[in-house]
Every structure is written in C-alpha cells, then in structure tokens.
Design a protein around this motif. Structure first.
Motif, short mmCIF file in Angstrom:
data_model
loop_
_atom_site.label_atom_id
_atom_site.label_comp_id
_atom_site.label_asym_id
_atom_site.label_seq_id
_atom_site.Cartn_x
_atom_site.Cartn_y
_atom_site.Cartn_z
N ARG A 41 -35.11 -20.33 -4.49
CA ARG A 41 -34.64 -18.95 -4.29
C ARG A 41 -33.27 -18.88 -3.61
NH1 ARG A 41 -37.93 -14.57 -4.00
NH2 ARG A 41 -37.14 -13.99 -1.95
N HIS A 42 -32.64 -20.02 -3.36
CA HIS A 42 -31.37 -20.00 -2.61
C HIS A 42 -30.25 -20.70 -3.37
CE1 HIS A 42 -34.20 -19.17 0.71
NE2 HIS A 42 -33.18 -18.52 1.25
N LEU A 43 -29.07 -20.09 -3.29
CA LEU A 43 -27.84 -20.68 -3.81
C LEU A 43 -26.79 -20.63 -2.71
CD1 LEU A 43 -27.64 -18.96 -7.31
CD2 LEU A 43 -27.95 -21.42 -6.93
N SER A 44 -25.83 -21.54 -2.77
CA SER A 44 -24.73 -21.52 -1.81
C SER A 44 -23.62 -20.56 -2.24
CB SER A 44 -24.16 -22.94 -1.64
OG SER A 44 -25.16 -23.84 -1.25
N PRO A 75 -26.82 -27.40 -1.94
CA PRO A 75 -26.50 -28.59 -1.15
C PRO A 75 -26.41 -29.87 -2.02
CG PRO A 75 -28.04 -27.24 0.04
CD PRO A 75 -27.87 -26.59 -1.29
N LYS A 76 -25.31 -30.60 -1.82
CA LYS A 76 -25.03 -31.87 -2.52
C LYS A 76 -24.74 -31.68 -4.00
CE LYS A 76 -26.03 -33.82 1.40
NZ LYS A 76 -24.93 -34.09 2.33
N ASN A 77 -24.46 -30.45 -4.42
CA ASN A 77 -24.15 -30.23 -5.84
C ASN A 77 -22.98 -29.25 -5.98
OD1 ASN A 77 -25.19 -30.53 -8.81
ND2 ASN A 77 -24.69 -28.37 -8.54
N CYS A 78 -21.87 -29.78 -6.51
CA CYS A 78 -20.70 -28.95 -6.78
C CYS A 78 -20.03 -29.49 -8.02
CB CYS A 78 -19.75 -28.94 -5.57
SG CYS A 78 -18.43 -27.74 -5.71
N ARG A 107 -23.00 -18.74 1.25
CA ARG A 107 -23.84 -19.06 2.41
C ARG A 107 -23.96 -20.58 2.53
NH1 ARG A 107 -27.15 -14.22 3.29
NH2 ARG A 107 -25.62 -12.56 2.96
N ALA A 108 -23.58 -21.10 3.68
CA ALA A 108 -23.63 -22.56 3.90
C ALA A 108 -24.97 -22.96 4.51
CB ALA A 108 -22.47 -22.99 4.79
N GLU A 109 -26.06 -22.42 3.98
CA GLU A 109 -27.39 -22.77 4.46
C GLU A 109 -27.88 -24.01 3.72
OE1 GLU A 109 -29.40 -19.23 3.42
OE2 GLU A 109 -28.77 -18.11 5.21
N ASN A 110 -28.44 -24.94 4.44
CA ASN A 110 -28.94 -26.17 3.82
C ASN A 110 -30.34 -25.91 3.27
OD1 ASN A 110 -29.03 -28.80 2.95
ND2 ASN A 110 -29.64 -29.62 4.94
N SER A 111 -30.39 -25.02 2.26
CA SER A 111 -31.67 -24.59 1.70
C SER A 111 -31.83 -25.12 0.28
CB SER A 111 -31.77 -23.06 1.70
OG SER A 111 -31.69 -22.56 3.01
#
Length: 464
Positions: free
Chosen positions: A242-245, A459-462, A234-238
């Motif tokens: 409770r959220h992961l990409s 977001p911003k972490n890979c 999910r490409a949500e900017n959350s």
C-alpha cells in the motif's frame, strides 16, 4: 500501400459493421499468430482497447516467408477489407491485402503468450504496459485522472500548482527526500559542527514535498475553491503493498466550507470518479473482474449505490469494543484505527462506506480544527471496503491564537507564512487528500500499489 487514414482498433471495433466492406488501415503489436497451411490469424492490439482485432491472411495471397517475421511482440501495418467475422469473440475482422513489417521481435521477447506473474512483470516494467492487465490498468488510470479534472472544473474549482521542492513539512513526519547541490563528499560545516546549508542552492535545507496542502490553503484563501493534483514524495522505508515513495495526490481546499460540506464533497467526488470509470472503462474493468477480482464490479457498485454513513470516532470505537470480535490490534479510545477496524465497520457492521469524524487531537495533524470538547478535532476519514481509509481530510483551524498554540505545543518552526492566512482575513475552510494510486488500486481491484503506476518507486528500487 494506399493513402488511407489509420483508425485505432478501438474505433474500428466500436463502429463495427457500419464500416464493413471498407478498406481500412491498422497498425499495432502482434499478440498471437495461429493457423494452418491455407490461412493465418493474427491478433493485433494497438493499446487503444483491451480487445484485439483479428487480421486474416489468406496464404494464396501471402507466402510463408512474408508472414515469418510476424511473431508475438512484433509490430505491423496492415491494409485490408473490414468484414463481419465468422469466428466467435469479435464482430469484425480484417481480410489483409497489404502488409508492412515495422519491427520484429525475436524469441527472447520476454512477453511470450503464457501466464506471467505480477512479480515477473514488475521486473519488466518497461514492457508490462503491453500486457492485457497493465494496458487495462493504465487506461483506467487515465480515465480517472481525466474524471478528477472534469469534476473539479465543472464545480468551479481552480487547478492550483503547489511546489515540489519545499522547506516545509506538512505532516511534521520528517520522512522527506532532501534536495541539495552540496558536494556530498565534502559537505561544508559551520562553527557549530553542523552542515552549513547557507551554501546550498536555496540557502537553506530543502526537500521534496510530502503534501501540497499548506500551500493549497493559501490558494483557497484567495481563489475560494482550488485543487492540486501532482507528484508527492515520502521517504518512508515501507515495503508494503500500500506504500510508494513517489505517488500522486489530489488535494482540494475550499474556503467557507465546514466539516459537513467537506464530507459531502468527498462523497460526491469519489462516487463521480468511480461512476466515470464504470461508464467509460467497461471492457477493462470487466477484464480485471474476470481475471483478478471476481467481486470488483460488485464492490464498485456497492460504493456508488450507497449513502456513506457519518460516524463519530467515539461511536466507532464503542461499536468495535462491543462487537465481540478479537482484532489483531487492540481497540481503545485514542488509538489510531487499523485497517482491520475500518473494514469491520464498513464491510460487516454498516455494510456501507463510512466517513469517520471527530478524532482525538493527539493522533491528527496540527492544522485540524479543535472541537468544543478540547479533546477531538474536526477530522474525517472516508473508509471503503477491502482497503479501509481512502480519503483523509478535515476542517482546518482558522483561529489564529488556537493554531499558534498548537504549533508551539508541537515545536514546529518557520510557520509564519502559514499563520498569515489566519492573521489577515481568516475564514472557515476545509479540505481533504486522496492518494491517486489508492483510488486506482480500488477501481482496478489490483492487490499491490506498485502495479497501478507505470514506474513504481519504493525502497531499493529506482529503475528507469
């Protein structure tokens, strides 16, 4: 070194005194070393258990120089006699006879014996599995994954692999990661000024999947009972706890199941998984209960020992409106309930897990079966203490005309293949989805979903 078959520390500790007096072979990483001029004690861990095995070095047999490389984080191979332990905290220990140093760990090893914050450990995700906390979490994660496969296999379900790269968007949310081989510095453009995807690898726009549900329905309308268990994106900017990409989803789909069957399966499934963890991960769960969440075991037993309440959305809203509670988010019929509303129903009103059903159609996905009132759909959300919704599902709309009308209302395109399941031999069918990390979060009592997956993506972490 003698030619002795290595045993894991978990096996040695569980077998306990039955191996006393035997020469054993152990390997692992050093957690601590302490002692005096006569004897040194090393706490050794090999990842098989939360518990360490104490290795005793008699300094009449080993020199200080021999033991100097044994620092926190180093890896060693020891052979010695397994004996009943004289100290507290362990039933057996190893009186070392031979030592081999595999790898040293200098003083800059980041995981020295001291308290580390979870934020610090998130920055050291490549090393954090070596800590007690993350070792426990990852062993529980493994046990839950195994339990999921065992549960469905034993009930006659087939493990069905759905695509990770897809041209469809299950939820219609649009928050997808695009997959392309087009040159980003020189994108081909058509006569209409838009990107020409006919030149892309798949000849059309493609994305990473947000759910395998729609394809899972294809499997269920052929094999009867299927489940998926795989990565989802999910490409949500959350940036929330409770959220992961990138996360893992379990999505069973069942032909000939109506909404009541779906609810029964969801309750049986989630109780099975939690019971499995309680039975097979006792030490790890006890550790997390003692160090992170004093109510963890009590909360897990709360779920497995109570029947889940079945509650229509309309009644749930009425209970919330009449509760006298001032919520941060207003409650009214038609609102998508927030976590605070869900937790109130579970923790304060019913004091049981709740399955909320029959939601307004406007706040649910297009594929859910419309009720006779024309306003609500046969949706179901399983609500748990502390986290709110943990499972979402529904009976799917099997009527071709009704589903076609709903797809047209929402302006969805490219759904002919999906409609074929309603055109050719349609049947009542249902399914649900469970985010695996949400389950692991609940069973471990951790606070942040980034701490229940080895290498979190957000977001911003890979990294890694």
């Amino acid at each position: 070194m003698e030619d002795i078959k290595r045993k894991t520390i978990s096996a040695l500790l569980s077998e306990g005194a039955e191996n006393a007096g035997k020469i054993v072979d152990v390997k692992g990483w050093v957690r601590t070393r302490r002692g005096n001029k006569n004897v040194q004690f090393v706490a050794l861990n090999d990842g098989s258990t939360i518990n360490n095995l104490q290795i005793v070095f008699d300094l009449s047999k080993f020199t200080e120089e021999d033991l100097k490389p044994i620092t926190t984080g180093s890896s060693i191979h020891v052979q010695g006699e397994l004996v009943a332990s004289q100290g507290k905290g362990q039933s057996v220990e190893v009186q070392a006879r031979e030592l081999e140093i595999y790898g040293t760990a200098p003083v800059d090893y980041p995981l020295q014996k001291k308290g580390h914050t979870l934020e610090f450990l998130r920055e050291k995700a490549h090393l954090r599995p070596r800590t007690n906390t993350f070792g426990a979490v990852l062993r529980i994660r493994h046990a839950l994954a195994y339990a999921i496969h065992k549960f469905f296999n034993d009930k006659g379900f087939f493990y069905f692999h759905t695509p990770l790269i897809t041209a469809s968007d299950c939820e219609g949310a649009g928050a997808q990661f695009q997959v392309t081989t087009l040159p980003l510095e020189n994108l081909p453009v058509g006569e209409d000024g838009k990107i020409d995807y006919s030149e892309d690898f798949f000849g059309k726009m493609a994305s990473l999947t947000v759910s395998g549900q729609l394809e899972g329905e294809l499997g269920a309308t052929a094999l009867g009972l299927i489940y998926t268990f795989g990565p989802t994106f999910r490409a949500e900017n959350s940036n929330t706890q409770r959220h992961l990409s990138e996360f893992w989803m379990i999505e069973p789909e069942m032909a000939f199941y109506e909404i009541a069957d779906n609810m029964d399966l969801a309750e049986e499934f989630i109780k099975y998984c939690i019971n499995y963890a309680l039975e097979h991960c006792k030490d790890d769960i006890q550790f997390l209960n003692d160090h992170f969440d004093k109510e963890l075991i009590e909360r897990l037993k709360f779920v497995v020992e109570n029947d889940f309440v079945r509650l229509p959305y309309t009644e749930g809203v009425k209970i919330l409106e009449e509760s006298g509670r001032k919520f941060e988010f207003p409650v009214y019929w038609g609102v998508d309930l927030a976590s605070e509303h869900e937790r109130f129903l579970v923790e304060e009103h019913f004091k049981k897990p709740v399955i909320l059903t029959d939601y307004p159609k406007e706040i649910k996905a297009f594929y859910m079966k419309l009720n006779d009132d024309g306003k609500t759909v046969r949706a179901m959300d399983v609500l748990f203490p502390k986290i709110g919704e943990i499972i979402g599902g529904s009976q799917r709309e099997e009527n071709y005309d009704k589903l076609t009308k709903r797809i047209e209302e929402l302006g969805l395109t490219g759904m002919d293949w999906y409609l074929d399941t309603r055109k050719y031999g349609t049947v009542p069918h249902s399914g649900f989805g469970l985010g695996f990390e949400r389950l692991v979060l609940f069973v471990t009592g951790m606070q942040n979903i980034r701490d229940v997956i080895p290498f979190p993506r957000y977001p911003k972490n890979c990294e890694y």
